[in-house]
Motif scaffolding. Structure first.
Motif, PDB file in Angstrom:
ATOM      1  N   LEU A 200     -58.629  35.116-104.317  1.00 24.83           N
ATOM      2  CA  LEU A 200     -59.693  34.660-103.425  1.00 24.83           C
ATOM      3  C   LEU A 200     -59.335  33.324-102.775  1.00 24.83           C
ATOM      4  N   TRP A 201     -58.875  32.390-103.583  1.00 24.55           N
ATOM      5  CA  TRP A 201     -58.559  31.064-103.049  1.00 24.55           C
ATOM      6  C   TRP A 201     -57.392  31.126-102.063  1.00 24.55           C
ATOM      7  N   LEU A 202     -56.342  31.854-102.433  1.00 17.35           N
ATOM      8  CA  LEU A 202     -55.168  31.938-101.565  1.00 17.35           C
ATOM      9  C   LEU A 202     -55.501  32.608-100.238  1.00 17.35           C
ATOM     10  N   SER A 203     -56.248  33.706-100.286  1.00 17.37           N
ATOM     11  CA  SER A 203     -56.565  34.412 -99.046  1.00 17.37           C
ATOM     12  C   SER A 203     -57.518  33.595 -98.172  1.00 17.37           C
ATOM     13  N   TRP A 204     -58.493  32.948 -98.785  1.00 18.64           N
ATOM     14  CA  TRP A 204     -59.432  32.123 -98.016  1.00 18.64           C
ATOM     15  C   TRP A 204     -58.737  30.911 -97.406  1.00 18.64           C
ATOM     16  N   ARG A 205     -57.792  30.331 -98.133  1.00 18.87           N
ATOM     17  CA  ARG A 205     -57.144  29.101 -97.689  1.00 18.87           C
ATOM     18  C   ARG A 205     -56.011  29.359 -96.689  1.00 18.87           C
ATOM     19  N   TYR A 206     -55.252  30.428 -96.875  1.00 15.78           N
ATOM     20  CA  TYR A 206     -54.016  30.566 -96.107  1.00 15.78           C
ATOM     21  C   TYR A 206     -53.963  31.759 -95.154  1.00 15.78           C
ATOM     22  N   ALA A 207     -54.715  32.814 -95.405  1.00 10.74           N
ATOM     23  CA  ALA A 207     -54.662  33.970 -94.504  1.00 10.74           C
ATOM     24  C   ALA A 207     -55.422  33.653 -93.222  1.00 10.74           C
ATOM     25  N   SER A 208     -54.906  34.111 -92.100  1.00 10.95           N
ATOM     26  CA  SER A 208     -55.603  33.910 -90.830  1.00 10.95           C
ATOM     27  C   SER A 208     -56.305  35.204 -90.436  1.00 10.95           C
ATOM     28  N   GLU A 209     -57.419  35.055 -89.753  1.00 12.39           N
ATOM     29  CA  GLU A 209     -58.254  36.201 -89.412  1.00 12.39           C
ATOM     30  C   GLU A 209     -57.626  37.039 -88.310  1.00 12.39           C
ATOM     31  N   THR A 210     -57.835  38.344 -88.380  1.00 17.31           N
ATOM     32  CA  THR A 210     -57.372  39.252 -87.339  1.00 17.31           C
ATOM     33  C   THR A 210     -58.411  39.327 -86.221  1.00 17.31           C
ATOM     34  N   ALA A 211     -57.991  39.878 -85.095  1.00 19.45           N
ATOM     35  CA  ALA A 211     -58.922  40.054 -83.975  1.00 19.45           C
ATOM     36  C   ALA A 211     -59.990  41.076 -84.337  1.00 19.45           C
ATOM     37  N   ARG A 212     -61.192  40.837 -83.888  1.00 19.80           N
ATOM     38  CA  ARG A 212     -62.283  41.765 -84.149  1.00 19.80           C
ATOM     39  C   ARG A 212     -62.370  42.807 -83.032  1.00 19.80           C
ATOM     40  N   THR A 213     -62.803  43.976 -83.407  1.00 14.51           N
ATOM     41  CA  THR A 213     -63.008  45.058 -82.438  1.00 14.51           C
ATOM     42  C   THR A 213     -64.447  45.536 -82.584  1.00 14.51           C
ATOM     43  N   PRO A 214     -65.402  44.867 -81.919  1.00 16.53           N
ATOM     44  CA  PRO A 214     -66.826  45.206 -82.110  1.00 16.53           C
ATOM     45  C   PRO A 214     -67.165  46.645 -81.748  1.00 16.53           C
TER      46      PRO A 214
END
Length: 474
Positions: A200-214
């Motif tokens: 949880l900490w690693l993904s929240w801190r270091y992963a960047s969000e992908t583009a959304r497709t509403p």
């Protein structure tokens, strides 16, 4: 799910470059890979670690073989039913957001499993765990694809991601057996807490969000029909051994499952963005490889469940000794995974798949002589052959399936393969567990399960060979 594809999802590969790439430190990308590997690894760990605890859970909470089947199957039913929708949800609102939520759900459900006062609560918590697992797998791949935009780098990252999961799959029975011996069966769920918090900490801190497709729609009617159909079918098979196959509730379960399956197909045919695009099955090799994945998992994961009971209840082995017994079988998967692509290049993917299924069938056939007190040395080679056969067939199976559809649909195709294989796992545990649960005839049920596995694996070999030899009609 050993032997996962080493390709990055083309649906994300070919996405518009609207996904913003933030400034990242030199450690962000490898730490994103670490977080994704923890996510997939903990999912695979819980596929096998629970099997070593079946004897201890049964002694502690009761419920008989059918109760133990539900402990295993609740996880895989939710995993199989939700994995496609979870991927679509990640596309709609962002894979990082969904992945983090999935990790939190999985971790919280693991704590609930550890604290379960009875079998009903444990089964419910396992179902929530399976939902969390379904969320983690497709979105971890999406985030890897986002973190490694170059094909070659992404391929290496996915290879590490898959190798870590294979290691977790192999270590699961041994780690689980050791923890049960030292602390008790509840500890196999507590071990997910530090893994979950780190992920949880690693993904929240270091992963960047992908583009959304509403505009990406969620096929809610299809999702509800899928989980209800699979749950009804598994329930009818599991309860058939204890209630009797002529019991009205069991018969009703089969009827309801059939009706819901038909409703699911009708929904997928008319949905504008279906959860399961039925047109994919118009590709012959896609349909064949999906069928092989289903049949292989019925045999492999059904036998893991049966052998866990056999080792502990028939031979009286401890959880640790049971976990140790599975290590050679699981350990054979990864090295053979690495050899499989080279063999496929020489003799072709269909022949390699058929050879893998035939080897596993041979291993099952050679185990038909097991009885009460059979020594491990008389079984070890056969178990290794079964695991090696699986390791040989899955990489070419996955690459053939992905290559059978258009590149832009490879992401959904990989999701379908995962869902199909997990469905096979559900059916294998339900069917083989029911055979072993009839009148406490566990040894007889084990023999029947081996015979059925031989038939399923040989049928898979024939299907892929015959289908691949037919001239293309498209």
């Amino acid at each position: 799910m050993p032997g996962t594809s080493l390709k990055c999802p083309a649906t994300l590969r070919d996405a518009p470059q609207s996904r913003l790439k933030p400034d990242r430190s030199g450690f962000s990308t490898p730490l994103t890979l670490a977080a994704m590997s923890l996510g997939y690894g903990v999912v695979q760990l819980d596929v096998t670690i629970v099997n070593t605890a079946l004897g201890s859970i049964g002694a502690s909470l009761g419920g008989g073989v059918s109760g133990l089947q539900w402990v295993v199957s609740a996880y895989t039913i939710a995993f199989a039913a939700f994995i496609l929708t979870a991927g679509a949800l990640g596309e709609r609102i962002g894979a990082k957001r969904v992945f983090v939520a999935g990790f939190a759900i999985f971790t919280a459900a693991s704590v609930a499993c550890a604290l379960s006062p009875n079998a009903v609560i444990l089964i419910a918590a396992r179902a929530v765990q399976g939902f969390g697992a379904a969320v983690l797998v497709p979105n971890s791949l999406a985030l890897l694809s986002h973190a490694y935009p170059e094909d070659k780098a992404c391929g290496r990252a996915v290879a590490i991601w898959a190798a870590g999961a294979s290691l977790a799959l192999t270590a699961g029975p041994l780690v689980g057996g050791g923890l049960i011996e030292l602390v008790g069966w509840r500890s196999i769920f507590v071990v997910n807490l530090p893994i979950g918090l780190a992920g949880l900490w690693l993904s929240w801190r270091y992963a960047s969000e992908t583009a959304r497709t509403p505009q990406r729609e969620i096929d809610l009617p299809g999702q509800l029909a899928a989980i209800a159909a699979l749950g009804s079918l598994a329930g009818a098979i599991i309860e058939g051994s204890s209630l009797g196959w002529s019991n009205p509730f069991v018969i009703a379960g089969f009827v309801v499952a059939a009706m819901l399956a038909m409703l699911f197909v009708l929904q997928e045919r008319r949905a504008s963005q279906p959860m399961l695009p039925l047109l994919l099955f118009g590709h012959r090799m896609f349909a064949l490889t999906s069928l092989v994945g289903l049949l292989v998992n019925v045999a492999f994961y059904g036998l893991i469940f049966i052998f866990s009971l056999y080792f502990q209840r028939v031979n009286g082995w401890s959880p640790f000794k049971t976990g140790l017994a599975f290590v050679p079988m699981m350990g054979a998967v990864l090295p053979v995974n690495l050899l499989a692509p080279h063999l496929a290049e020489r003799i072709g993917a269909p022949a390699t798949i058929a050879l893998g299924t035939a080897l596993s069938a041979l291993g099952c056939l050679a185990l038909l002589g097991i009885g009460q007190g059979t020594g491990y040395l008389a079984m070890c080679a056969q178990l290794i052959v079964i695991g090696g056969g699986l390791g040989l067939l899955v990489p070419p199976l996955t690459s053939t399936l992905l290559g059978s559809v258009e590149k832009q649909r490879s992401g959904i195709a990989a999701g379908v393969l995962n869902a199909t294989r997990q469905t096979g796992s559900v059916l294998g545990v339900a069917l083989f567990g029911s055979l072993a649960g009839q009148h406490n005839a566990l040894l007889h049920g084990a023999h029947l399960s081996l015979v059925i596995s031989v038939g399923l694996l040989l049928a898979a070999a024939v299907a892929i060979c015959f289908g691949a030899s037919r001239p293309a009609t498209q």
